[in-house]
Design a protein around this motif. Structure first.
Motif, PDB file in Angstrom:
ATOM      1  N   LEU A 235       0.838  -1.200   0.000  1.00  0.00           N
ATOM      2  CA  LEU A 235       0.000   0.000   0.000  1.00  0.00           C
ATOM      3  C   LEU A 235       0.870   1.246   0.000  1.00  0.00           C
ATOM      4  CD1 LEU A 235      -2.804   1.387   0.355  1.00  0.00           C
ATOM      5  CD2 LEU A 235      -2.441   1.179   2.832  1.00  0.00           C
ATOM      6  N   GLU A 236       0.487   2.218  -0.800  1.00  0.00           N
ATOM      7  CA  GLU A 236       1.182   3.503  -0.770  1.00  0.00           C
ATOM      8  C   GLU A 236       0.245   4.610  -1.215  1.00  0.00           C
ATOM      9  OE1 GLU A 236       4.423   3.855  -3.462  1.00  0.00           O
ATOM     10  OE2 GLU A 236       3.244   3.357  -5.238  1.00  0.00           O
ATOM     11  N   HIS A 237       0.491   5.788  -0.681  1.00  0.00           N
ATOM     12  CA  HIS A 237      -0.236   6.946  -1.219  1.00  0.00           C
ATOM     13  C   HIS A 237       0.664   7.596  -2.257  1.00  0.00           C
ATOM     14  CE1 HIS A 237       2.078  10.215   0.676  1.00  0.00           C
ATOM     15  NE2 HIS A 237       2.110   9.484   1.775  1.00  0.00           N
ATOM     16  N   ILE A 238       0.054   8.036  -3.351  1.00  0.00           N
ATOM     17  CA  ILE A 238       0.822   8.546  -4.479  1.00  0.00           C
ATOM     18  C   ILE A 238       0.272   9.893  -4.921  1.00  0.00           C
ATOM     19  CG2 ILE A 238       1.609   6.310  -5.328  1.00  0.00           C
ATOM     20  CD1 ILE A 238      -0.710   6.156  -7.148  1.00  0.00           C
ATOM     21  N   GLU A 239       1.075  10.563  -5.718  1.00  0.00           N
ATOM     22  CA  GLU A 239       0.678  11.857  -6.243  1.00  0.00           C
ATOM     23  C   GLU A 239      -0.249  11.684  -7.445  1.00  0.00           C
ATOM     24  OE1 GLU A 239       1.283  14.926  -4.898  1.00  0.00           O
ATOM     25  OE2 GLU A 239       1.974  13.698  -3.221  1.00  0.00           O
ATOM     26  N   CYS A 240      -0.591  12.784  -8.093  1.00  0.00           N
ATOM     27  CA  CYS A 240      -1.623  12.800  -9.116  1.00  0.00           C
ATOM     28  C   CYS A 240      -1.435  11.716 -10.172  1.00  0.00           C
ATOM     29  CB  CYS A 240      -1.644  14.167  -9.785  1.00  0.00           C
ATOM     30  SG  CYS A 240      -2.957  14.342 -11.015  1.00  0.00           S
ATOM     31  N   ASN A 241      -2.522  11.002 -10.465  1.00  0.00           N
ATOM     32  CA  ASN A 241      -2.513   9.971 -11.501  1.00  0.00           C
ATOM     33  C   ASN A 241      -2.994  10.496 -12.845  1.00  0.00           C
ATOM     34  OD1 ASN A 241      -1.592   7.663 -10.092  1.00  0.00           O
ATOM     35  ND2 ASN A 241      -3.553   7.515  -9.060  1.00  0.00           N
ATOM     36  N   ALA A 242      -3.206  11.811 -12.949  1.00  0.00           N
ATOM     37  CA  ALA A 242      -3.673  12.420 -14.197  1.00  0.00           C
ATOM     38  C   ALA A 242      -5.009  11.840 -14.628  1.00  0.00           C
ATOM     39  CB  ALA A 242      -2.636  12.283 -15.304  1.00  0.00           C
ATOM     40  N   ALA A 243      -5.867  11.567 -13.667  1.00  0.00           N
ATOM     41  CA  ALA A 243      -7.213  11.050 -13.961  1.00  0.00           C
ATOM     42  C   ALA A 243      -8.219  11.751 -13.059  1.00  0.00           C
ATOM     43  CB  ALA A 243      -7.251   9.541 -13.764  1.00  0.00           C
ATOM     44  N   CYS A 244      -8.049  13.060 -12.906  1.00  0.00           N
ATOM     45  CA  CYS A 244      -8.869  13.811 -11.955  1.00  0.00           C
ATOM     46  C   CYS A 244     -10.353  13.754 -12.284  1.00  0.00           C
ATOM     47  CB  CYS A 244      -8.412  15.268 -11.919  1.00  0.00           C
ATOM     48  SG  CYS A 244      -6.664  15.491 -11.513  1.00  0.00           S
ATOM     49  N   ASP A 245     -10.696  13.539 -13.560  1.00  0.00           N
ATOM     50  CA  ASP A 245     -12.098  13.508 -13.940  1.00  0.00           C
ATOM     51  C   ASP A 245     -12.790  12.247 -13.466  1.00  0.00           C
ATOM     52  OD1 ASP A 245     -10.368  12.283 -15.650  1.00  0.00           O
ATOM     53  OD2 ASP A 245     -11.166  13.147 -17.476  1.00  0.00           O
ATOM     54  N   TYR A 246     -12.050  11.299 -12.896  1.00  0.00           N
ATOM     55  CA  TYR A 246     -12.650  10.092 -12.327  1.00  0.00           C
ATOM     56  C   TYR A 246     -12.276   9.926 -10.861  1.00  0.00           C
ATOM     57  CZ  TYR A 246     -13.420   9.076 -17.243  1.00  0.00           C
ATOM     58  OH  TYR A 246     -13.805   9.151 -18.557  1.00  0.00           O
ATOM     59  N   ALA A 247     -12.043  11.028 -10.179  1.00  0.00           N
ATOM     60  CA  ALA A 247     -11.630  10.983  -8.775  1.00  0.00           C
ATOM     61  C   ALA A 247     -12.755  10.444  -7.885  1.00  0.00           C
ATOM     62  CB  ALA A 247     -11.252  12.394  -8.319  1.00  0.00           C
ATOM     63  N   PRO A 248     -12.360   9.738  -6.819  1.00  0.00           N
ATOM     64  CA  PRO A 248     -10.999   9.372  -6.421  1.00  0.00           C
ATOM     65  C   PRO A 248     -10.511   8.121  -7.136  1.00  0.00           C
ATOM     66  CG  PRO A 248     -12.546   8.696  -4.726  1.00  0.00           C
ATOM     67  CD  PRO A 248     -13.362   9.412  -5.773  1.00  0.00           C
ATOM     68  N   VAL A 249      -9.231   8.145  -7.509  1.00  0.00           N
ATOM     69  CA  VAL A 249      -8.647   7.096  -8.336  1.00  0.00           C
ATOM     70  C   VAL A 249      -7.632   6.288  -7.535  1.00  0.00           C
ATOM     71  CG1 VAL A 249      -7.220   6.650 -10.369  1.00  0.00           C
ATOM     72  CG2 VAL A 249      -9.007   8.365 -10.462  1.00  0.00           C
ATOM     73  N   VAL A 250      -7.649   4.985  -7.754  1.00  0.00           N
ATOM     74  CA  VAL A 250      -6.652   4.081  -7.192  1.00  0.00           C
ATOM     75  C   VAL A 250      -5.988   3.363  -8.363  1.00  0.00           C
ATOM     76  CG1 VAL A 250      -6.282   2.018  -5.774  1.00  0.00           C
ATOM     77  CG2 VAL A 250      -7.922   3.766  -5.033  1.00  0.00           C
TER      78      VAL A 250
END
Length: 290
Positions: free
Chosen positions: A140-155
């Motif tokens: 498990l890790e928290h990460i920075e922006c996945n460039a998918a903000c239009d489908y937030a929250p993204v994993v």
């Protein structure tokens, strides 16, 4: 290993021993793959990033042995290789699980529920950030922006998208991963293990049947701006007050049929999967159920 001076009470750090070499059969196989990678670049030094993915695919993380191998293949020092391997977060520096579950906690995903998802996973899995479950399945890790903000929250799991998540949906997802049940990303290629993903990122083809065709592209919401820039105007949309119905008599009784390019909300994923939760509320989420 350290040495001590009893008179002064000083401990002197001693240099590490050289990294152990790969077994002969492993090194022969890796050298063959590495030469193929290096041949793609006019300057061999440019092959360092894919070579780091290659050694990561071998052991699941970038070891001292792997960095020495990269240095040998490219005529670099281990210090130069280490500087690159420690700069990019996509390279692991310690053993991890088969599935790297990264929760975006950047601004928009955090507001839409990313922080709540990350907290729920820590409690559910019994691990902290960067830690791996006892069965070796999930890191498990928290990460920075996945460039998918239009489908937030993204994993992301091994860099494949799982859109519109909630604490409940993500708990089901990691339970399926740990149990070996099939898991389908919202979009993109079928899921594979972290080592298999690393080899693909090194530049070798995904040889699973149908995997390349399933890769797809960006979701419809991500492409709206591009289509508008090309002059592909979307049909006009009628937006009514949140608390009321139609306020324009011209539209009363009319049924609005969305076009394939129209993004109806910030929570409509391109595909419906068991890992997405389309009922996720449109407002900020603190804890599940709020």
């Amino acid at each position: 290993m350290t040495t001590s001076s009893p008179q002064r009470g000083v401990s002197l750090g001693m240099p590490e021993l050289p990294a152990p070499a790969y077994p002969d059969d492993v090194r022969t196989r890796l050298e063959r793959d590495a030469r193929e990678i290096v041949s793609r670049y006019p300057d061999s030094r440019s092959a360092l990033l894919p070579l780091l993915h290659l050694v990561q695919a071998e052991e699941g993380h970038v070891t001292r042995t792997g960095m020495q191998f990269c240095a040998d293949m490219l005529g670099l020092t281990t210090a130069e290789v280490t500087a690159v391997a420690t700069f990019y977060t996509m390279y692991r520096r310690k053993p991890g699980g088969d599935y790297q579950v990264g929760v975006c906690t950047n601004t928009l995903c955090a507001v839409m529920g990313g922080d709540a998802i990350f907290e729920a996973l820590q409690e559910h899995l019994g691990v902290g950030n960067g830690e791996t479950t006892d069965d070796g399945k999930v890191t498990l890790e928290h990460i920075e922006c996945n460039a998918a903000c239009d489908y937030a929250p993204v994993v992301m799991v091994n860099w494949e998208f799982f859109d519109n998540q909630t604490p409940a949906s993500i708990r089901r997802l990691v339970d399926d991963l740990r149990a070996g049940r099939p898991v389908t990303p919202t979009r993109g290629a079928p899921l594979c293990t972290f080592k298999e993903t690393a080899r693909i990122l090194a530049g070798f083809p995904d040889e699973r049947e149908g995997a390349t065709e399933a890769g797809g592209s960006a979701g419809p919401a991500s492409l709206v701006g591009l289509r508008l820039a090309r002059g592909e105007d979307a049909p006009a949309r009628v937006v009514h007050p949140r608390e009321g119905g139609p306020h324009d008599e011209r539209h009363q009784g009319a049924v609005h049929e969305p076009s394939p390019t129209e993004h109806l909300s910030s929570h409509d994923a391109p595909q419906e999967t068991s890992a997405s939760d389309p009922s996720h509320p449109a407002g900020p989420v603190g804890e599940e159920g709020e």
